[in-house]
Design a protein around this motif. Sequence first.
Motif, PDB file in Angstrom:
ATOM      1  N   ASP A  79     -52.893  24.246  -8.305  1.00 14.22           N
ATOM      2  CA  ASP A  79     -52.105  23.221  -7.621  1.00 14.22           C
ATOM      3  C   ASP A  79     -51.889  21.995  -8.484  1.00 14.22           C
ATOM      4  O   ASP A  79     -50.820  21.381  -8.448  1.00 14.22           O
ATOM      5  N   ARG A  80     -52.899  21.617  -9.262  1.00 19.31           N
ATOM      6  CA  ARG A  80     -52.731  20.468 -10.150  1.00 19.31           C
ATOM      7  C   ARG A  80     -51.659  20.745 -11.187  1.00 19.31           C
ATOM      8  O   ARG A  80     -50.820  19.881 -11.473  1.00 19.31           O
ATOM      9  N   ASP A  81     -51.671  21.936 -11.753  1.00 20.10           N
ATOM     10  CA  ASP A  81     -50.649  22.301 -12.735  1.00 20.10           C
ATOM     11  C   ASP A  81     -49.256  22.232 -12.110  1.00 20.10           C
ATOM     12  O   ASP A  81     -48.315  21.701 -12.712  1.00 20.10           O
ATOM     13  N   ARG A  82     -49.129  22.789 -10.916  1.00 21.75           N
ATOM     14  CA  ARG A  82     -47.819  22.816 -10.261  1.00 21.75           C
ATOM     15  C   ARG A  82     -47.356  21.418  -9.857  1.00 21.75           C
ATOM     16  O   ARG A  82     -46.157  21.151  -9.821  1.00 21.75           O
ATOM     17  N   LEU A  83     -48.307  20.530  -9.585  1.00 21.26           N
ATOM     18  CA  LEU A  83     -47.954  19.154  -9.252  1.00 21.26           C
ATOM     19  C   LEU A  83     -47.473  18.400 -10.486  1.00 21.26           C
ATOM     20  O   LEU A  83     -46.489  17.663 -10.439  1.00 21.26           O
TER      21      LEU A  83
ATOM     22  N   CYS B 162     -43.559   8.103  -9.917  1.00 23.90           N
ATOM     23  CA  CYS B 162     -43.422   6.668 -10.132  1.00 23.90           C
ATOM     24  C   CYS B 162     -44.452   6.213 -11.164  1.00 23.90           C
ATOM     25  O   CYS B 162     -45.628   6.584 -11.063  1.00 23.90           O
ATOM     26  N   PRO B 163     -44.045   5.407 -12.151  1.00 23.83           N
ATOM     27  CA  PRO B 163     -44.998   4.966 -13.173  1.00 23.83           C
ATOM     28  C   PRO B 163     -46.075   4.032 -12.637  1.00 23.83           C
ATOM     29  O   PRO B 163     -47.097   3.831 -13.294  1.00 23.83           O
ATOM     30  N   LEU B 164     -45.866   3.481 -11.443  1.00 24.35           N
ATOM     31  CA  LEU B 164     -46.868   2.602 -10.837  1.00 24.35           C
ATOM     32  C   LEU B 164     -47.720   3.299  -9.781  1.00 24.35           C
ATOM     33  O   LEU B 164     -48.913   3.069  -9.675  1.00 24.35           O
ATOM     34  N   HIS B 165     -47.086   4.163  -8.983  1.00 20.68           N
ATOM     35  CA  HIS B 165     -47.745   4.683  -7.785  1.00 20.68           C
ATOM     36  C   HIS B 165     -47.897   6.200  -7.770  1.00 20.68           C
ATOM     37  O   HIS B 165     -48.256   6.763  -6.732  1.00 20.68           O
TER      38      HIS B 165
ATOM     39  N   ARG C 268     -47.370  10.025  -7.270  1.00 20.73           N
ATOM     40  CA  ARG C 268     -46.507  10.921  -6.503  1.00 20.73           C
ATOM     41  C   ARG C 268     -46.614  10.668  -5.000  1.00 20.73           C
ATOM     42  O   ARG C 268     -46.630  11.586  -4.197  1.00 20.73           O
ATOM     43  N   VAL C 269     -46.677   9.396  -4.619  1.00 21.56           N
ATOM     44  CA  VAL C 269     -46.847   9.072  -3.198  1.00 21.56           C
ATOM     45  C   VAL C 269     -45.520   9.025  -2.448  1.00 21.56           C
ATOM     46  O   VAL C 269     -45.509   8.889  -1.225  1.00 21.56           O
ATOM     47  N   GLY C 270     -44.390   9.129  -3.159  1.00 21.28           N
ATOM     48  CA  GLY C 270     -43.098   9.115  -2.482  1.00 21.28           C
ATOM     49  C   GLY C 270     -42.596   7.711  -2.236  1.00 21.28           C
ATOM     50  O   GLY C 270     -42.331   7.315  -1.094  1.00 21.28           O
ATOM     51  N   CYS C 271     -42.474   6.919  -3.297  1.00 21.14           N
ATOM     52  CA  CYS C 271     -42.023   5.533  -3.178  1.00 21.14           C
ATOM     53  C   CYS C 271     -40.599   5.464  -2.641  1.00 21.14           C
ATOM     54  O   CYS C 271     -39.780   6.353  -2.873  1.00 21.14           O
ATOM     55  N   THR C 272     -40.307   4.374  -1.948  1.00 23.75           N
ATOM     56  CA  THR C 272     -38.950   4.137  -1.444  1.00 23.75           C
ATOM     57  C   THR C 272     -38.076   3.603  -2.567  1.00 23.75           C
ATOM     58  O   THR C 272     -38.455   2.654  -3.264  1.00 23.75           O
ATOM     59  N   THR C 273     -36.919   4.190  -2.763  1.00 24.23           N
ATOM     60  CA  THR C 273     -35.982   3.731  -3.781  1.00 24.23           C
ATOM     61  C   THR C 273     -35.099   2.641  -3.190  1.00 24.23           C
ATOM     62  O   THR C 273     -34.618   2.779  -2.064  1.00 24.23           O
ATOM     63  N   PRO C 274     -34.888   1.549  -3.918  1.00 26.07           N
ATOM     64  CA  PRO C 274     -33.976   0.517  -3.413  1.00 26.07           C
ATOM     65  C   PRO C 274     -32.587   1.106  -3.174  1.00 26.07           C
ATOM     66  O   PRO C 274     -32.224   2.136  -3.750  1.00 26.07           O
ATOM     67  N   ASP C 275     -31.802   0.453  -2.302  1.00 24.07           N
ATOM     68  CA  ASP C 275     -30.457   0.972  -2.046  1.00 24.07           C
ATOM     69  C   ASP C 275     -29.617   0.893  -3.308  1.00 24.07           C
ATOM     70  O   ASP C 275     -29.922   0.160  -4.249  1.00 24.07           O
ATOM     71  N   ARG C 276     -28.527   1.655  -3.320  1.00 21.72           N
ATOM     72  CA  ARG C 276     -27.742   1.845  -4.545  1.00 21.72           C
ATOM     73  C   ARG C 276     -27.208   0.528  -5.114  1.00 21.72           C
ATOM     74  O   ARG C 276     -27.231   0.308  -6.323  1.00 21.72           O
ATOM     75  N   SER C 277     -26.726  -0.348  -4.258  1.00 20.14           N
ATOM     76  CA  SER C 277     -26.169  -1.611  -4.762  1.00 20.14           C
ATOM     77  C   SER C 277     -27.260  -2.463  -5.400  1.00 20.14           C
ATOM     78  O   SER C 277     -27.026  -3.116  -6.426  1.00 20.14           O
TER      79      SER C 277
END
Length: 346
Positions: A213-217, A1-4, A6-15
């Motif tokens: 690990d940093r490289d792989r991330l 995510c460009p803001l957060h 690699r914390v695993g942000c929630t994606t809004p629903d498709r609609s």
Amino acid sequence: CPLHGRVGCTTPDRSSVAELLNGLTGSYERVGGADGPGGAAAELLHGLTAALACLIREAFAHVTDAGAHTVERLLRGVVRWADAVNATGRLPYGQLRLAAQYAQVAGRLRMERGQSGVAMAWFGHGLRWADAAQDAEARATLLSDMSTLVRLDGDAASMLGYAQAIGAVDAKRRWMTTLADLYQARAYALSHDADACRRHIAMARRRFARLDDRDRLEAPWLSGAEGVLRLESAIGGALRDLAAATGERAVARRAIEATARSYALLPPVMRSTRLLLTLRLADSWACAGDPVAAVTLAHPVVEEAVHARELMITVELRGLHDRLAGRWGDLPEVREYRERVRGASE
């Protein structure tokens, strides 16, 4: 995510994503100014990030005009949004990071169609946006694509310059220096410098083995089997280029080994890459002095290769065809192969 990150942000629903993206690509009034449609800036950035991942997967499986059009339409919306944020005196950090990523995909899709000028323009814009957002990862991968593009045009000197620039982005990131070595190896192969090519291949292997690990991330596509696939593919390409330039059959046999290792790791979804590596493997056999093995490998994919729209596949097919016709044009198997290519082209 460009803001957060690699914390695993929630994606809004498709609609919701569809509505946000439609607002982004509409008129300025519909975009809603600096805060995005309806003021949902974070959700729009999340939606754009998720959409890009889907577009990349689609392009990976099959290059289409519709996919390229969608990428560029969304990219223009992101740039217009970034301009609106910038006009308020704020740095459009998230928008610039996304714009750099979208520009990279847009450039790749144009490159695959042989539209080198437009591809380089998108890469150049992406590099500028990555620099503005201080996005080192995007800078390194964009320089990688620029290096590939000039290689397809046969410009070894420019390829070397871009390849060296990858390593200069951040010498402490081993994945970047690994990429720099791989691209420099191909550049030196094109310029017939065997010693430098071999040296950078050896350094790439050493650095790849030490990725942390940093490289792989930061570069997950260099992890696990996919990482080995990419490493061996690049090395196989460099060795094949070197064998073609020098006529050394021992180098060609090493190209066969590296390309075969890469091919064995291909997942079924990577159809275009499978076709490309099949042609490269065939060409490596031709460079090794075995045109019958080359033709045997190429025969099952001739029609698909002739009708492929991807520039890199076209370049591989052309190199194989020219090598076979130039050295063994009178061989019955090669004559039959050339007839099949001619028939598929009509």
